[in-house]
Write a protein that holds these residues in place. Structure first.
Motif, short mmCIF file in Angstrom:
data_model
loop_
_atom_site.label_atom_id
_atom_site.label_comp_id
_atom_site.label_asym_id
_atom_site.label_seq_id
_atom_site.Cartn_x
_atom_site.Cartn_y
_atom_site.Cartn_z
N TYR A 140 0.84 -1.20 0.00
CA TYR A 140 0.00 0.00 0.00
C TYR A 140 0.87 1.25 0.00
O TYR A 140 2.09 1.18 0.20
N ARG B 111 8.14 3.76 -5.03
CA ARG B 111 8.26 2.83 -3.90
C ARG B 111 7.23 1.70 -4.01
O ARG B 111 7.52 0.55 -3.70
N SER C 111 6.16 3.41 14.69
CA SER C 111 5.21 2.41 14.19
C SER C 111 4.67 2.81 12.83
O SER C 111 4.26 1.95 12.04
N SER D 36 6.33 5.84 11.16
CA SER D 36 7.16 7.03 10.90
C SER D 36 8.64 6.66 10.98
O SER D 36 8.97 5.59 11.48
N LEU E 155 11.37 1.15 6.94
CA LEU E 155 10.82 1.58 5.66
C LEU E 155 11.53 2.88 5.26
O LEU E 155 11.66 3.80 6.10
N GLY F 19 11.20 6.03 4.23
CA GLY F 19 10.08 6.96 4.11
C GLY F 19 10.28 7.97 2.99
O GLY F 19 11.43 8.39 2.72
N THR G 152 9.00 10.96 3.18
CA THR G 152 9.28 12.20 3.92
C THR G 152 10.75 12.21 4.35
O THR G 152 11.39 13.26 4.36
C1 LIG Z 1 6.81 1.80 9.42
C2 LIG Z 1 6.86 3.13 8.73
N1 LIG Z 1 8.03 3.79 8.66
C3 LIG Z 1 8.13 5.00 8.07
C4 LIG Z 1 7.01 5.61 7.52
C5 LIG Z 1 7.15 6.96 6.88
O1 LIG Z 1 7.01 6.85 5.50
P1 LIG Z 1 6.50 8.06 4.60
O2 LIG Z 1 7.37 9.23 4.93
O3 LIG Z 1 6.68 7.57 3.22
O4 LIG Z 1 5.07 8.29 4.98
C6 LIG Z 1 5.78 4.95 7.56
C7 LIG Z 1 4.60 5.58 6.96
O5 LIG Z 1 3.50 5.10 7.05
C8 LIG Z 1 5.70 3.68 8.17
O6 LIG Z 1 4.54 3.01 8.23
#
Ligand SMILES: Cc1ncc(COP(=O)(O)O)c(C=O)c1O
Length: 284
Positions: free
Chosen positions: A32, A51, A180, A182, A202, A204, A206
């Motif tokens: 997702y 991604r 969790s 972020s 992950l 991110g 951001t």
């Molecule tokens: C586990 C995890 N890490 C990091 C992020 C931050 O990712 P992004 O900046 O792409 O929202 C998320 C976003 O939902 C996440 O679920």
């Protein structure tokens, strides 16, 4: 009438239903994205789609839609729903097939759905900062994939919410990984640290934006592991995500961190992030 993206078409939400044998529903076998919309315009849409397709590749998932078609359908969805400030939730599963653990043969057509939500920017939390709770990271070892399997994240966030905290900061033993939902950063002796890109976090979108800003501002972002003790004694702590943006953490496990208020570098990054949002109007 609210519209959604379903099977490659924009349809009424009421015409959309989950199939009993969709592998996303049965196994969490899917991926997702959550993508931000500011003033009716997508923020970092291409990075999110990159991604998404990378996650799909890592899981050998077939697409029922190509990148360009998906991109234009998402833009159309935001337009027809008249989203001003909000998000698009996009989910792509391995598709519908008789329930066996192994991949379906022949491969099923992936199911891609997307819908919109209205969401204002979290201005008060961004300005004042939020609390976090430390929680052991019990997730699987492919956190680099934005998988629908979020039980480890769900349980951690629930622990944080029960403790009146905004976010759970996860750690594997001594090592801080991420939030969790972020990425996590700390400032110590003028240096900014975050966990390196690996299977434990992950990457991110951001985080990518913040890394770019750091480059422009001559702030060195050190991508290196740090410990829970480092975090607790940091001068500043913040998290980033699509919906939280750059959000200061001012309290961890009921103890103030960074003097209990947003730090100087955090505020600088917030201001530059805000500039990027403002530039959206100029770019399109
Ligand atoms: C586990 C995890 N890490 C990091 C992020 C931050 O990712 P992004 O900046 O792409 O929202 C998320 C976003 O939902 C996440 O679920």
């Amino acid at each position: 009438m609210e519209k959604v993206l379903y099977n490659g078409e924009i349809v009424n939400r009421s015409d959309c239903s989950v199939q009993l044998e969709d592998r996303g529903y049965q196994f969490g076998d899917g991926i997702y994205e959550v993508i931000r919309v500011y003033q009716g315009k997508f923020f970092t849409l291409e990075e999110h789609l990159d991604r998404l397709f990378l996650s799909a590749k890592k899981l050998s998932m077939d697409s029922s839609l190509d990148y360009t078609t998906l991109l234009s359908l998402l833009k159309k969805l935001v337009d027809v729903n008249g989203v001003v400030n909000g998000t698009v939730y996009l989910q792509w599963t391995r598709g519908v097939a008789k329930r066996h653990h192994q991949f379906p043969v022949p491969s099923a057509k992936g199911t891609i759905i997307a819908y919109t939500n209205s969401l204002e920017r979290p201005i008060s939390n961004i300005q004042n900062g939020v609390s976090a709770k430390l929680v052991e990271d019990i997730r699987w070892l492919r956190c680099d994939i934005k998988s629908l399997n979020l039980l480890g994240n769900v349980l951690a966030k629930e622990e944080a919410i029960k403790a009146d905290c905004f976010e759970a900061i996860l750690h594997r033993g001594e090592i801080v990984t991420e939030g969790s939902s972020s990425n996590v950063y700390m400032v110590k002796e003028g240096k900014l640290y975050t966990h390196p890109v690996s299977n434990l976090i992950l990457e991110g979108i951001t985080r990518k934006v913040v890394k770019r800003i750091c480059g422009e501002e001559n702030v060195s972002l050190i991508e290196r592991q740090f410990t829970v003790e480092d975090l607790k004694s940091a001068d500043e702590v913040f998290i980033t995500s699509t919906t939280a943006e750059v959000m200061p953490i001012i309290n961890i496990d009921n103890e103030p961190v960074g003097g209990g208020k947003p730090g100087k570098l955090t505020v600088l990054l917030q201001n530059r992030f805000q500039d990027q949002i403002n530039q959206l109007g100029a770019l399109h």
